[in-house]
Each structure stands twice: as structure tokens, then as C-alpha cells.
Enzyme design. Structure first.
Site, mmCIF file in Angstrom:
data_model
loop_
_atom_site.group_PDB
_atom_site.id
_atom_site.type_symbol
_atom_site.label_atom_id
_atom_site.label_comp_id
_atom_site.label_asym_id
_atom_site.label_seq_id
_atom_site.Cartn_x
_atom_site.Cartn_y
_atom_site.Cartn_z
ATOM 1 N N TYR A 1 -7.740 7.315 -34.201
ATOM 2 C CA TYR A 1 -6.353 7.005 -33.855
ATOM 3 C C TYR A 1 -6.182 5.488 -33.941
ATOM 4 O O TYR A 1 -6.168 4.800 -32.928
ATOM 5 C CB TYR A 1 -6.032 7.520 -32.452
ATOM 6 N N GLU B 1 -9.429 15.101 -36.763
ATOM 7 C CA GLU B 1 -8.216 14.564 -36.147
ATOM 8 C C GLU B 1 -7.987 13.164 -36.687
ATOM 9 O O GLU B 1 -8.816 12.276 -36.484
ATOM 10 C CB GLU B 1 -8.332 14.492 -34.617
ATOM 11 N N ASN C 1 -15.260 19.986 -28.438
ATOM 12 C CA ASN C 1 -14.254 19.030 -28.896
ATOM 13 C C ASN C 1 -14.612 17.622 -28.447
ATOM 14 O O ASN C 1 -14.789 17.385 -27.248
ATOM 15 C CB ASN C 1 -12.876 19.392 -28.341
ATOM 16 N N GLU C 2 -14.715 16.729 -29.423
ATOM 17 C CA GLU C 2 -15.018 15.324 -29.142
ATOM 18 C C GLU C 2 -16.169 15.202 -28.134
ATOM 19 O O GLU C 2 -16.125 14.402 -27.202
ATOM 20 C CB GLU C 2 -13.761 14.596 -28.665
ATOM 21 N N TYR D 1 5.092 13.971 -29.550
ATOM 22 C CA TYR D 1 3.988 13.238 -30.170
ATOM 23 C C TYR D 1 4.442 12.353 -31.326
ATOM 24 O O TYR D 1 3.630 11.835 -32.079
ATOM 25 C CB TYR D 1 2.901 14.218 -30.652
ATOM 26 N N TYR E 1 -5.911 24.221 -31.736
ATOM 27 C CA TYR E 1 -6.718 24.490 -30.564
ATOM 28 C C TYR E 1 -6.238 25.809 -29.966
ATOM 29 O O TYR E 1 -5.030 26.038 -29.832
ATOM 30 C CB TYR E 1 -6.480 23.441 -29.480
ATOM 31 N N ASN F 1 -9.309 19.143 -24.530
ATOM 32 C CA ASN F 1 -8.617 17.889 -24.197
ATOM 33 C C ASN F 1 -7.106 18.072 -24.374
ATOM 34 O O ASN F 1 -6.440 18.587 -23.504
ATOM 35 C CB ASN F 1 -9.154 16.718 -25.010
ATOM 36 N N ALA F 2 -6.531 17.579 -25.477
ATOM 37 C CA ALA F 2 -5.166 17.929 -25.891
ATOM 38 C C ALA F 2 -4.082 17.514 -24.913
ATOM 39 O O ALA F 2 -2.979 18.041 -24.960
ATOM 40 C CB ALA F 2 -5.060 19.441 -26.154
ATOM 41 N N GLU F 3 -4.377 16.567 -24.008
ATOM 42 C CA GLU F 3 -3.410 16.179 -22.991
ATOM 43 C C GLU F 3 -2.956 17.398 -22.190
ATOM 44 O O GLU F 3 -1.847 17.442 -21.657
ATOM 45 C CB GLU F 3 -2.214 15.428 -23.577
#
Length: 1015
Positions: A265, A308, A195-196, A373, A90, A135-137
Site C-alpha cells: 500500500y 493485495e 492472511n498477512e 475505500y 475474503y 484482517n479487512a478492517e
């Protein structure tokens, strides 16, 4: 009778499967391209580059979470060493756009061109994912925080205000990428849009009722990418199986990309598995998901692509120290990644492969500083069992060219002699190569199951192993059993040991097989009559049995490496798992599609980064962390070996390999953290403090664009005034008397605040891991009230902006209401509010570190955290000669501690260092602390809420050959004060081609007098 019954079932199923295979092989799947180029094409089976099929095994890393460009090489070389053919990243709009007038892709670690150049040099394709939302936290999901005021609309739509905001960044990102595309001989393979963003449909996707706003938004992004030079395929990633968005096989409703993908996930993206039940259902460890049917339904003519797939999980506030690696460790990697292969997935990217650090204010409220992670490459850049387990499969997928074109023939327990075990049969319709992916029938069960496998081969149906032994699934494990596997010009008829890799030297294959330590294996190679043992390290019970057209070899492998030689010239290396973990196959080419003649094989070191051959010399680059025996399988022409540029003494073994010894690296001892000095960092609490300077802005907005208006005016949302990160300070003035104040403040999960009146501490909200908004009624004692002007100071810490639709959730004071002394008189109102935050606000005072690095504490505004600041007039703290220091004070306030420590790390080493923060047993925990290293905020320590105590700090942030300024901002939220223990430690020392001494020059600018005006 049971055995005969199984054989009859097998014969019947073989007849059906053969017919199915024939029918599948006759299916003419369309070959797609994007109409701009035929360099990248794709079909039902896989991606193709210049006509060659490729298995895309990729992993994600975020350059903005490791802001030292020299270390990007380290991460990407480790990615390449696993056998991965690609990596993904990203980009972060927020990282490159400090304000709505600036897009910076040139300053310091914001220049991302080295990443594209490394991809070409190292030989990996890139999956570039520019957002604009990621997103990506990350805070606000990667949106710049100036976007979160409401001024640009609700975001992620076709609103012209939002379009005008993202266009400069997205155009820049596309233009940079356009210079490095596969279509022009470089390595960007695909370009992801948004993204998503599974928003293509209103209601049930099966009704195919398009969301016109979402379609228009996607079309704007796609048009921008094309206008700015993108010629590779555009991709998307559905967040789950329910949204079915942007794939042309599903619908042509508009906004479609070239290749749609699916994210998954299965074990939850966070250590708090309760957060995933709405997507995955009840969490059951090692429960798998059926992807095959999804891809067959939604995108049958496209490759099964997972942009992902779970590479780990992030650790939320209050999560366990060190995260939850046990949930997604080596067994997870073994089982789930093979499961995907059984589901016919030929393109997957692990999120994350390297997580990095949420330094500064990068993080969203869902997580703290660490973004380790539990990824295969740890936050401190070390590699371990999960990395090695992933490598075992990645090297196989790089080698198994036939795996890129298969049909699913069948699956079930009928393939095995044990009903507790099932297999998926994949078969290449052109070569007839078979891949049997085996699992426990119930993958949530981790017992030891033994079985034999019924397989179809070019010599007929077989049950393997044919001779002694069984195949074992021990624990949460999967194995891929190959048949008719291409081995150069030879054929591996079958192998119950897993294929790691193979290479061809002088037209003779060297095949590498592995089994878990102590297990048996059996393989057969066609056109072979006999064999012999040339090295039996740990190998026992080796039997050679000649059949009509092939030789069967049966063995048991304990710890070690064994070598067999067959009469047709094939050399077979047998490994147990521990030996396989230390086995490498570095490529001799920069082509991501590595041929069997373009690699050498190396056993022994901690890491092999690269290999090259010049005449008779093989040059290896890599890392050794202990005394190591190096063993190399290479062309006969190789006579000399260099390791990191130095020739090593070699000897040749009777079976043709070369051996050498690598010395252990030196021990590194860190100096003691002593000679601390400290100073008060909260003068703003005092009535005499002057807030008329440039650090402060009058908070006087009476309206807001934010969709959530405040309960009282003026608007006290920090982002309205250009202050976006971490700690902000509010000074509210009022005249006359009041009995107290009601405060309602919002700051994200784990946020906190404290309040003082006229210099006297009132109270704090210490915070909890799940509370994002908190209110209190604070009572004023008459003894601290002034009859005229009073000053209320609120120190407010937020933990970032929420993600997705929560990006606009305000940060600041929702309600501030003074309370009357009695019911007969009205409560006084505030006469003025002023706010201070990051020095310079959005002006980006420190463009190297960037606007995410600092917040509004006095110490930061004044630059006390920066190298070169003169603290000689400060109070010395009690110092010791130990490696750690205990720093403490009493009272509710903020104090800044500072010391300077020299390092002298020798060249030729990779050394990883972490700081360790802890609270002495008798000390209060009601405080927040921030760790600064050479000006970078590299740790948020909150012992009242979080459990993170270890904070890796990379070389380049630390100066390994110079002085290091270490700072701690400690905010005590109770009158008890605070006590904090500060240690540091060496994580590992490696003799390495990555000589980290000297990294980061230019990344650590020092203090300037300009800071003084922000007092």
C-alpha cells in the site's frame, strides 16, 4: 553535441541490452506445479492455466459487506467489464459462525455458491481467501467474537483449542471451494492460507531461524485444505517486504505454500497517512517502491505476485466526509498500476475493487460504517473516473499476451530525450515484443514533460515518434509504449499512443489506441503501404508516411473517436481519454483467457456488462444513464443489435460499424420521509424496571481466561456473557450510601458510554476518534441516592474488536469502584451486576440478518426496527411534506423513531439510494444514532466524532416495490438532547439489464411476538 552523445549512449546500451536479452532468453526457469495437478502451473514469468500464460489482474470484493446476493452479479459484472481476468474475496469466519456450535453457509446471503457460479458464467478466475483470520478492517479481523474471550488461547497459532475452533469453518469453506476449482473445469485458481501472516522467522529472516509455532500452524491449515479437497495451488501474502515468509525460493524451513506473494500500500491503507510511516516511511504522494529487486531476491523462480495492491484506502473515524479519493484517484491508478508492470509484476489484485458497507457491527474500531475505500467501484455501486482509468490498463493487459513472459532489460533516463523522464524496458524472450513503461524520473513530480523514446524493434533501433510531435507525461502519469506488439497475424511495430485493446473480425484486426485529449500519437504497422481516414471525429494532422517495411501514422486526437483503414485490412480506432472511458470490449466467451477473435468492441454506454452473438444478432447487456449513441465494431455477420433484450434501430457507418441510440432513463422521485412516530428506548434507567427476564444475564464471573484481567470483580467483560456487538447495558446494584463511582470502560476507538443512577443522568464519555478506553469519577448527589437499594445503569457502546494481536482486548468495564462518603468508613460494594445485549445472545435469533446486525438497545431487543411491528400507540412526531424530517428531543436518554415509506421503482432500472443524516446548526452534537432499514442496521452516525453523513442502502435491503420500515435509534449523551435531520436521495438511475425491483425477497423477515420476552 548533446543529441549525438545520447545516440552514442543508445547504441552502446542497445548492444548491451541485446546481449542481456539473449542471455535472459537462454535462462531455463523451472516450471512448477503443486504435485496434485498440472492444470495450474507457474514459473519466473507468470501463472499458466492449461498451458496458457495469463496476466492476473484482479480486484477484491467482500460479499459479507453487501448482503444481497442478487447484487453480487452487479459487482462482478462490473469487474469483468474492466477487462479483469480474476477477482478475489475474503470469506468471513465471523459471518458464518454465530456461535461455537454453528457453521452456516446456507442461510440467506451466507450461501456463497452463487459467487462461484458467477465466476464460471462471467469468465473470471477466483482467488479465494478463507483466512481463518482476514484482517479487512473487520471486527477482530474476521474472527467470530466468541473466540475473543481468551478461552481459545492467544489465537493464530497451533494451540489445540484454537485449532478445534477454526477447523469446522475452514473445512466447510474448503469443501465448498473444492467443487469449483480450475482443476475440475471451474474457476477457483488459487487458495490463500491465512492472511498477512509474516511470522515464519524469529528475528531477521536472513538468519532463517524458523518460528516453529507459526510453521506448525501453517501446516495445520494447509493439511486441512488438502484433506477437504483443495487441489489448486496454495498461496500466502506477506504484509511487507521485511517478513519474507512462506516462499520455497527463500527457504524450505516448513509451512511453505506453493506461491508466496507480497502486499503493498504505497500511499497508505488509511486516509490517516501517519499510520503507515512504520511500513512505508514518511508519506510522500506518488512515491513509488522498488518491487523488482525484492522478487528477484526472495522468489526468483515464482511469478511476481501481489495478492493485495492498493486500490484505495479506508476512512478512519474523524476522517474527511467521503474519504480521501484524491489520494488514490484516477492519477494514482494510472501511475502505480503501470509502475507494477514496469517492475515485472504479472499477477496483482487490487484491495479493494468494491468495498461495500460495514453494516451492523462488522467493522473494527478503525473505521465507521462506510467501507467505500475510495475503490474503483463506489459503495453506492457507481463507477467513475478511477474505474475507467483502471479499465484502460486492464483491457490492455488482457490483450497483451506477450506481457505474460518478459525479462527486465534495463531502465533509466538514457531511453528518452528528456532527463526528467525514464523508462523501464521489458522484453519477451520468445517473441521479442517490447514494453517501455515510462514515468517522470521523480514520480512525485506531476509536471508536463515532453520527450521522444529510444526503442529497439525488429527493424532496428528507432527514436519515436519518428515524425511530428512528442510523447507527453502530463501530471502524475505513466505510459506504456509497445514495440513488435502482436496484432493477430499482423505486427504493430510501435505505438506512442497506448494500446487499449484489439479484436480480429474476419481475419482483420481492429486496433484501438488512445491518447489524453488533445495529445498527438504515432504508430507503425508492418506490411502496410497506405492508409486513409474513414472517420475524423476530433482527429487532426493525420499523416501517413511509408517506410521500407512499414507504414508510419502520425495524428493528433481531440475529443472523439476516429477511424483509419490501412491497405492490409487493419482498422485503427483512435480515441481521446474521454472516449476511451466509454469504450468496452465485452468477451463472447466464458474463458477468462479471452482471445482476440472472442470479443466485440462497443463505444458509448455508461457500462457494457456482456455480449453474445446468435446468428446475425448481437445481444448487449448494460447500463445507460443518459441519452447515448451506441457504436459497435463486430463481425460483418452481425446485422441486428439488442440492448437489454430489446432490439434497437441500427444504421451502418461507411467504415463498417453499427450505430444506435439509447434513450435516457426516467427520473425517479422519492417520497417524503414523513409520518414519524417515536418511543422511549431506555426504560432500563428507571429503578422500577424489571431486569429478571430472558434479556438479562447475571454478570457474576469471578475469573476470566482473558489475558488482561479486570481491576475489580466480578468480571464485566461483555464477551464473557455472549454479548458481542455495539451497545450493551449494565445494571449494578448496591445498598446504602456512596459518594460516587469510579468507572474505567474499554470499547475501541470512538466508543462511548453514559451512566444513570436511580433514573437520574450522571455523565457520559462522548468519545474521541483515537480513545479506546476512558475513565471517569462520577459524583452521586444525596438527593438521588436511596437509603436501601440503588441501581446504576451504564450504557456502553463499543466499535468492534481490535485486529491482529488486539483481538483479545476486552470490551466492557475494566474497573467499577464505589467511593465512600467519608474516609472513616469503607466504600460499599456492588451486590449484583446484570448485563443485556443482543436479543438471544449467541443463539442467532435472526439468522437471515445474523448476529452482527443488532445490539442491546431496548428498541432492538423488542424488534421495533423490524417490518411489521405495530407502532400505532406511539407518539406522532411533527411531520412535514418535504423530503426530509427533523427529529429532536431533550434530555439524556435513548429514543427510537420509526416510519414506513412505500417505494414503487419500475422494472428495468438500476437505482441507487442513500440516506443523508445531518445535525441542524443549532442542535447539540453530543449524541449517537443508528439507522435501520427494514431491520438492517445500515448506518452509525456520530456527529461528535465522525464526519460520515451519507449512507448508501442497496436494493434488496430497501424494498423497491413495497413498504420500507425506517428506524432511527438516537442516544443523547447530554441533557441537551439531540436533533437529527433525515433525508434520502437518488444517487443514480440507469436503464439496465440489472432490474433491481424485486430484489431481496426473503432477506427482510418481519417482527414476531418472540421479541416481547426480551423487554
Amino acid at each position: 553535441m548533446a543529441h549525438i552523445y545520447r545516440l552514442l549512449l543508445l547504441l552502446l546500451s542497445n548492444l548491451w541490452f541485446s546481449a542481456a536479452a539473449q542471455n535472459q532468453s537462454e535462462t531455463e526457469w523451472p516450471l512448477h506445479d503443486n504435485g496434485l495437478s498440472k492444470v495450474v502451473q507457474w514459473d519466473h514469468y507468470s501463472f499458466q492455466v492449461n498451458g496458457q500464460r495469463i496476466f492476473i489482474f484482479s480486484g477484491e470484493f467482500h460479499y459479507w459487506r453487501i448482503p444481497v446476493p442478487e447484487l453480487w452479479r452487479d459487482i462482478l459484472e462490473k469487474v469483468k467489464a474492466t477487462g479483469f481476468t480474476a477477482f478475489a474475496f475474503y470469506s468471513s469466519w465471523a459471518y458464518h459462525a454465530p456461535n461455537n456450535r454453528t457453521v452456516d453457509f446456507s442461510t440467506g446471503a451466507r450461501d456463497i455458491t452463487p459467487i462461484f457460479e458467477l465466476a464460471k458464467e462471467l469468465g473470471m478466475y477466483m482467488i479465494v481467501r478463507p483466512g481463518p483470520y482476514v484482517n479487512a478492517e473487520a471486527s477482530a479481523g474476521g474472527f467470530p467474537l466468541w473466540l475473543t474471550t481468551g478461552e481459545y488461547g492467544s489465537l493464530r497459532n497451533d494451540d489445540p483449542r484454537y485449532t478445534a475452533a477454526w477447523t469446522p469453518y475452514f473445512a466447510n469453506m474448503s469443501q465448498i471451494t473444492s467443487k469449483y476449482q480450475v482443476t475440475d473445469g471451474h474457476n477457483t485458481l488459487v487458495y490463500q492460507i491465512e492472511n498477512e501472516y509474516g511470522q515464519q522467522w524469529i528475528g531477521d529472516p536472513k538468519d532463517r531461524n524458523p518460528n516453529k509455532t507459526a510453521v506448525a500452524y501453517m501446516e495445520l491449515l494447509e493439511a486441512s485444505a488438502l484433506e477437504n479437497g483443495i487441489t489448486v495451488p496454495l498461496t500466502s501474502n506477506d504484509p511487507n517486504m521485511n517478513s519474507k515468509s512462506w516462499g520455497s525460493d527463500w527457504s524450505n524451513a516448513g509451512g511453505n505454500v506453493d506461491v508466496a506473494g507480497l502486499d503493498s500500500y504505497p500511499s497508505c491503507w488509511t486516509c490517516d497517512v501517519s499510520q503507515c510511516t512504520s511500513t512505508n516511511g514518511e508519506y510522500v504522494p506518488y512515491k513509488v517502491i522498488d518491487y523488482y529487486d525484492y522478487f528477484q531476491e526472495v522468489q526468483p523462480t515464482l511469478p511476481s505476485f501481489m495478492p493485495e495492491f492498493q486500490g484505495g484506502s479506508y476512512n478512519p473515524w474523524a476522517g474527511p466526509e467521503g474519504g480521501c479519493p484524491q489520494d488514490t484517484g484516477a492519477e494514482f491508478a494510472n501511475l502505480f498500476y503501470r509502475w507494477n508492470i514496469g517492475q515485472r509484476v504479472t499477477a496483482m489484485s487490487l484491495y479493494m475493487l468494491y468495498g461495500g458497507t460495514n453494516w451492523g457491527a462488522i467493522a473494527a474500531p478503525v473505521t465507521a460504517t462506510s467501507y467505500d475505500y475510495s475503490a474503483p467501484i463506489s459503495e453506492d455501486r457507481s463507477i467513475g473516473a478511477k474505474y475507467s482509468e483502471t479499465k484502460l490498463l486492464a483491457l490492455f493487459t488482457r490483450t497483451a499476451k506477450d506481457l505474460t513472459m518478459t525479462e527486465a532489460i534495463g531502465n533509466g533516463t538514457q531511453y528518452t530525450t528528456n532527463t526528467a523522464v525514464r523508462a523501464f524496458e521489458l522484453r519477451n524472450p520468445q517473441t521479442n515484443a517490447g514494453f517501455y513503461v515510462t514515468f517522470h524520473n521523480d514520480t512525485t513530480v506531476g509536471g508536463n514533460q515532453a520527450f521522444k523514446l529510444h526503442v529497439n524493434t525488429s527493424v532496428g533501433a528507432l527514436t519515436v515518434p519518428k515524425n511530428e510531435g512528442v510523447i507527453q507525461l502530463n501530471g502524475h502519469q505513466s505510459k506504456i509504449i509497445v514495440t513488435d506488439f502482436t496484432l493477430g497475424k499482423r505486427t504493430l511495430l510501435y505505438s506512442t499512443a497506448e494500446v487499449l485493446t484489439y479484436a480480429v473480425f474476419e481475419n482483420r484486426p481492429t486496433l484501438v489506441l488512445w491518447v489524453p485529449t488533445g495529445e498527438s500519437g504515432e504508430f507503425a504497422i508492418k506490411g502496410t503501404k497506405s492508409g486513409k481516414v474513414e472517420n475524423g471525429d476530433g482527429c487532426s494532422g493525420i499523416n501517413f508516411k511509408r517506410e521500407k517495411d512499414y507504414l508510419v501514422v502520425n495524428f493528433s486526437q481531440a475529443k472523439g473517436l476516429s477511424v483509419l483503414r490501412l491497405d492490409n485490412g487493419v482498422r485503427v480506432v483512435l480515441l481521446d481519454k474521454a472516449a476511451a472511458y466509454r469504450f468496452w470490449a465485452p468477451a463472447l466467451t466464458d474463458d477468462p483467457i479471452v482471445q482476440e477473435t472472442e470479443t466485440v468492441l462497443v463505444h458509448g454506454p455508461y457500462l457494457v456488462r456482456s455480449a453474445s452473438v446468435s446468428k446475425s444478432t448481437l445481444a448487449l447487456r448494460g447500463d445507460s444513464v443518459e441519452k447515448t449513441t451506441l457504436e459497435i465494431f463486430a463481425p460483418h455477420s452481425v446485422r441486428k443489435i439488442t440492448w437489454n433484450g430489446k432490439e434497437v434501430k441500427t444504421s451502418q457507418t461507411p467504415y463498417g460499424s453499427l450505430k444506435a441510440t439509447l434513450a435516457a432513463p426516467p427520473t425517479i422521485k422519492l417520497p417524503a420521509l414523513t409520518s414519524w412516530r417515536s418511543n422511549d428506548s431506555l426504560p432500563e434507567r428507571l429503578p422500577s424496571y424489571d431486569d429478571s427476564g430472558p434479556a438479562w444475564i447475571e454478570a457474576n464471573h469471578m475469573t476470566t481466561s482473558n489475558p488482561s484481567p479486570p481491576a475489580t470483580l466480578p468480571v464485566l467483560y461483555a464477551d464473557e456473557y455472549g454479548f458481542h456487538n455495539g451497545v450493551r447495558l449494565w445494571r449494578g446494584y448496591f445498598n446504602g450510601s456512596a459518594s460516587g463511582v469510579f468507572l474505567n470502560i474499554q470499547g475501541g476507538s470512538a466508543f462511548g458510554w453514559s451512566a444513570w443512577l436511580n433514573g437520574h443522568f450522571l455523565d457520559s464519555h462522548l468519545g474521541t476518534a483515537t480513545t479506546s478506553q476512558a475513565n471517569k469519577t462520577l459524583t452521586f448527589s444525596s438527593s438521588i441516592l436511596n437509603p436501601t437499594e440503588n441501581v446504576l445503569l451504564i450504557v456502553h457502546d463499543d466499535t468492534g474488536h481490535d485486529q491482529t494481536t488486539g483481538a483479545l482486548n476486552p470490551r466492557g468495564i475494566i474497573e467499577a469502584r464505589l467511593l465512600s462518603n467519608d474516609t472513616s468508613s469503607p466504600a460499599p460494594g456492588f451486590t449484583q451486576w446484570r448485563i443485556a445485549g443482543t436479543a438471544g445472545g449467541e443463539s442467532n435469533l435472526d439468522p437471515i440478518r445474523g448476529v452482527f446486525n443488532e445490539d442491546g438497545l431496548f428498541a432492538e431487543r423488542m424488534g421495533w426496527h423490524l417490518p411489521g411491528f405495530d407502532d400505532s400507540a406511539w407518539t406522532p412526531e411533527n411531520s412535514t411534506t418535504s423530503a426530509s424530517s427533523a427529529l429532536s428531543f431533550t434530555g439524556a436518554t435513548v429514543r427510537f423513531f420509526r416510519t414506513v415509506v412505500p417505494l414503487d421503482i419500475p422494472a428495468g432500472l438500476d437505482v441507487s439510494i442513500s440516506f443523508v443524516l445531518s445535525t441542524p446548526s443549532a442542535a447539540p452534537k453530543g449524541y449517537r444514532a443508528q439507522l435501520f432499514v427494514n431491520g438492517y442496521q445500515y448506518g452509525r452516525y456520530n456527529p461528535h466524532i465522525g464526519n460520515q453523513v451519507v449512507f448508501p442502502v442497496p436494493p434488496g435491503i430497501l424494498d423497491y416495490q413495497g413498504d420500507n420500515t425506517i428506524g432511527l435509534a438516537v442516544w443523547a449523551q447530554t441533557e441537551e438532547g439531540a436533533g437529527i435531520q433525515v433525508d434520502w436521495k437518488v444517487n443514480y438511475v440507469a436503464d439496465s439489464s440489472l432490474s433491481v425491483a424485486g430484489f431481496g425477497k426473503g432477506l427482510r423477515p418481519g417482527w414476531t411476538e418472540e421479541r416481547l420476552k426480551f423487554a
